[in-house]
Design an enzyme around this catalytic site. Sequence first.
Site, PDB file in Angstrom:
ATOM      1  N   HIS A 180       8.443  37.546 -41.313  1.00  0.00           N
ATOM      2  CA  HIS A 180       8.666  36.120 -41.601  1.00  0.00           C
ATOM      3  C   HIS A 180       7.958  35.887 -43.069  1.00  0.00           C
ATOM      4  CE1 HIS A 180       8.090  35.763 -36.877  1.00  0.00           C
ATOM      5  NE2 HIS A 180       9.299  35.417 -37.108  1.00  0.00           N
ATOM      6  N   LYS A 182      11.561  33.004 -24.215  1.00  0.00           N
ATOM      7  CA  LYS A 182      10.079  33.784 -24.298  1.00  0.00           C
ATOM      8  C   LYS A 182       9.122  32.980 -23.874  1.00  0.00           C
ATOM      9  CE  LYS A 182      11.735  35.747 -28.691  1.00  0.00           C
ATOM     10  NZ  LYS A 182      11.783  35.479 -30.075  1.00  0.00           N
ATOM     11  N   ARG A 207      18.229  40.497 -38.879  1.00  0.00           N
ATOM     12  CA  ARG A 207      17.468  41.813 -39.038  1.00  0.00           C
ATOM     13  C   ARG A 207      18.880  42.906 -38.712  1.00  0.00           C
ATOM     14  NH1 ARG A 207      13.376  41.499 -34.659  1.00  0.00           N
ATOM     15  NH2 ARG A 207      14.900  40.232 -33.678  1.00  0.00           N
ATOM     16  N   SER A 216       7.808  40.443 -33.493  1.00  0.00           N
ATOM     17  CA  SER A 216       6.620  40.006 -32.965  1.00  0.00           C
ATOM     18  C   SER A 216       6.112  40.711 -31.734  1.00  0.00           C
ATOM     19  CB  SER A 216       6.556  38.479 -32.644  1.00  0.00           C
ATOM     20  OG  SER A 216       7.208  37.727 -33.933  1.00  0.00           O
TER      21      SER A 216
HETATM   22  N1  COA Z   1      11.619  40.644 -40.149  1.00  0.00           N
HETATM   23  C1  COA Z   1      11.533  41.275 -39.184  1.00  0.00           C
HETATM   24  N2  COA Z   1      11.231  40.270 -38.031  1.00  0.00           N
HETATM   25  C2  COA Z   1      11.604  39.319 -37.985  1.00  0.00           C
HETATM   26  C3  COA Z   1      12.429  38.705 -38.889  1.00  0.00           C
HETATM   27  C4  COA Z   1      12.099  39.350 -40.196  1.00  0.00           C
HETATM   28  N3  COA Z   1      12.720  38.747 -41.430  1.00  0.00           N
HETATM   29  N4  COA Z   1      12.511  37.295 -38.575  1.00  0.00           N
HETATM   30  C5  COA Z   1      12.284  37.151 -37.268  1.00  0.00           C
HETATM   31  N5  COA Z   1      11.997  38.420 -37.052  1.00  0.00           N
HETATM   32  C6  COA Z   1      11.656  38.821 -35.443  1.00  0.00           C
HETATM   33  C7  COA Z   1      10.499  37.829 -34.798  1.00  0.00           C
HETATM   34  O1  COA Z   1       9.520  38.346 -35.105  1.00  0.00           O
HETATM   35  C8  COA Z   1      10.914  37.724 -33.361  1.00  0.00           C
HETATM   36  O2  COA Z   1      10.407  38.574 -32.706  1.00  0.00           O
HETATM   37  P1  COA Z   1      10.570  38.568 -31.067  1.00  0.00           P
HETATM   38  O3  COA Z   1      11.766  38.277 -30.530  1.00  0.00           O
HETATM   39  O4  COA Z   1       9.918  39.943 -30.581  1.00  0.00           O
HETATM   40  O5  COA Z   1       9.285  37.351 -30.762  1.00  0.00           O
HETATM   41  C9  COA Z   1      12.338  37.567 -33.519  1.00  0.00           C
HETATM   42  O6  COA Z   1      12.879  38.187 -34.763  1.00  0.00           O
HETATM   43  C10 COA Z   1      12.910  36.330 -33.647  1.00  0.00           C
HETATM   44  O7  COA Z   1      12.121  35.270 -33.434  1.00  0.00           O
HETATM   45  P2  COA Z   1      11.825  34.155 -34.524  1.00  0.00           P
HETATM   46  O8  COA Z   1      12.505  34.239 -35.520  1.00  0.00           O
HETATM   47  O9  COA Z   1      10.278  33.950 -34.541  1.00  0.00           O
HETATM   48  O10 COA Z   1      12.147  32.841 -33.649  1.00  0.00           O
HETATM   49  P3  COA Z   1      13.164  32.860 -32.312  1.00  0.00           P
HETATM   50  O11 COA Z   1      14.468  33.529 -32.534  1.00  0.00           O
HETATM   51  O12 COA Z   1      12.472  32.958 -30.957  1.00  0.00           O
HETATM   52  O13 COA Z   1      13.322  31.334 -32.601  1.00  0.00           O
HETATM   53  C11 COA Z   1      14.187  29.080 -31.907  1.00  0.00           C
HETATM   54  C12 COA Z   1      14.448  30.576 -31.778  1.00  0.00           C
HETATM   55  C13 COA Z   1      12.806  28.675 -31.456  1.00  0.00           C
HETATM   56  C14 COA Z   1      14.667  28.771 -33.476  1.00  0.00           C
HETATM   57  C15 COA Z   1      15.449  28.485 -30.904  1.00  0.00           C
HETATM   58  O14 COA Z   1      15.043  28.849 -29.827  1.00  0.00           O
HETATM   59  C16 COA Z   1      15.163  27.069 -31.036  1.00  0.00           C
HETATM   60  O15 COA Z   1      15.903  26.548 -32.195  1.00  0.00           O
HETATM   61  N6  COA Z   1      14.275  26.393 -30.224  1.00  0.00           N
HETATM   62  C17 COA Z   1      14.497  25.007 -30.217  1.00  0.00           C
HETATM   63  C18 COA Z   1      15.027  24.124 -29.062  1.00  0.00           C
HETATM   64  C19 COA Z   1      16.726  24.247 -29.452  1.00  0.00           C
HETATM   65  O16 COA Z   1      17.298  23.621 -30.390  1.00  0.00           O
HETATM   66  N7  COA Z   1      17.620  25.092 -28.656  1.00  0.00           N
HETATM   67  C20 COA Z   1      18.936  24.964 -29.233  1.00  0.00           C
HETATM   68  C21 COA Z   1      19.169  26.103 -30.122  1.00  0.00           C
HETATM   69  S1  COA Z   1      20.846  26.521 -30.426  1.00  0.00           S
END
Ligand code: COA
Length: 159
Positions: free
Chosen positions: A17, A41, A90, A128
């Site tokens: 991140h 999650k 990724r 994560s």
């Molecule tokens: N390098 C390595 N790992 C990475 C990374 C990078 N550059 N970027 C992200 N990751 C990993 C994270 O560690 C995470 O791992 P995990 O799945 O084991 O937790 C995964 O990739 C992605 O997670 P992250 O980017 O932290 O968030 P997310 O994908 O869970 O986020 C939201 C999703 C919160 C943005 C989405 O659910 C959302 O928009 N929620 C709000 C409600 C909404 O609007 N919903 C409709 C969406 S269409």
Amino acid sequence: MKTAVYPGSFDPITMGHIDIIKRASVMFDKLVICVMSNAKKTPIFTPDERVELIKRATAGIENIEVTSYGGLLADFAKQQGAGFIVRGLRALSDFEYEFQMALTNRKLYPDADTVFLTTSAEYMYLSSSIVKEIIRNGGFVKDAIPEPIAEDVIKKIRP
Ligand code: COA
């Protein structure tokens, strides 16, 4: 002013991140990092804890703000007047989910476009969940978690 939102669950923030934050922060005038809820999650850290960890881990990076929001990403982006949503990609496996999310957000808030940054090669393996699993089982991956928060993250996962 070019404002971008970088949303995620950040449970916890990793060096993957941080890499995206550093690269995105120079592309926009303001980057708002937002801790949000991913319905699939069950987080370990509360939203306030995640915000605090991100703030400490990103100290020194200019033009960023860190906050949390409990609703839709599209509504938050609109509220911020953001023209961009930043996401890190990724691997191919991320693509379908990210593509669907970007299209949905664009439908809900057409004024923002999703910008994908490819993850740096050294963080391709990271997530994560993997970090939490390794710590839970007594291990520690050096360079996976930002140094200023590593001790607190480990304490929370393996008290
Ligand atoms: N390098 C390595 N790992 C990475 C990374 C990078 N550059 N970027 C992200 N990751 C990993 C994270 O560690 C995470 O791992 P995990 O799945 O084991 O937790 C995964 O990739 C992605 O997670 P992250 O980017 O932290 O968030 P997310 O994908 O869970 O986020 C939201 C999703 C919160 C943005 C989405 O659910 C959302 O928009 N929620 C709000 C409600 C909404 O609007 N919903 C409709 C969406 S269409």
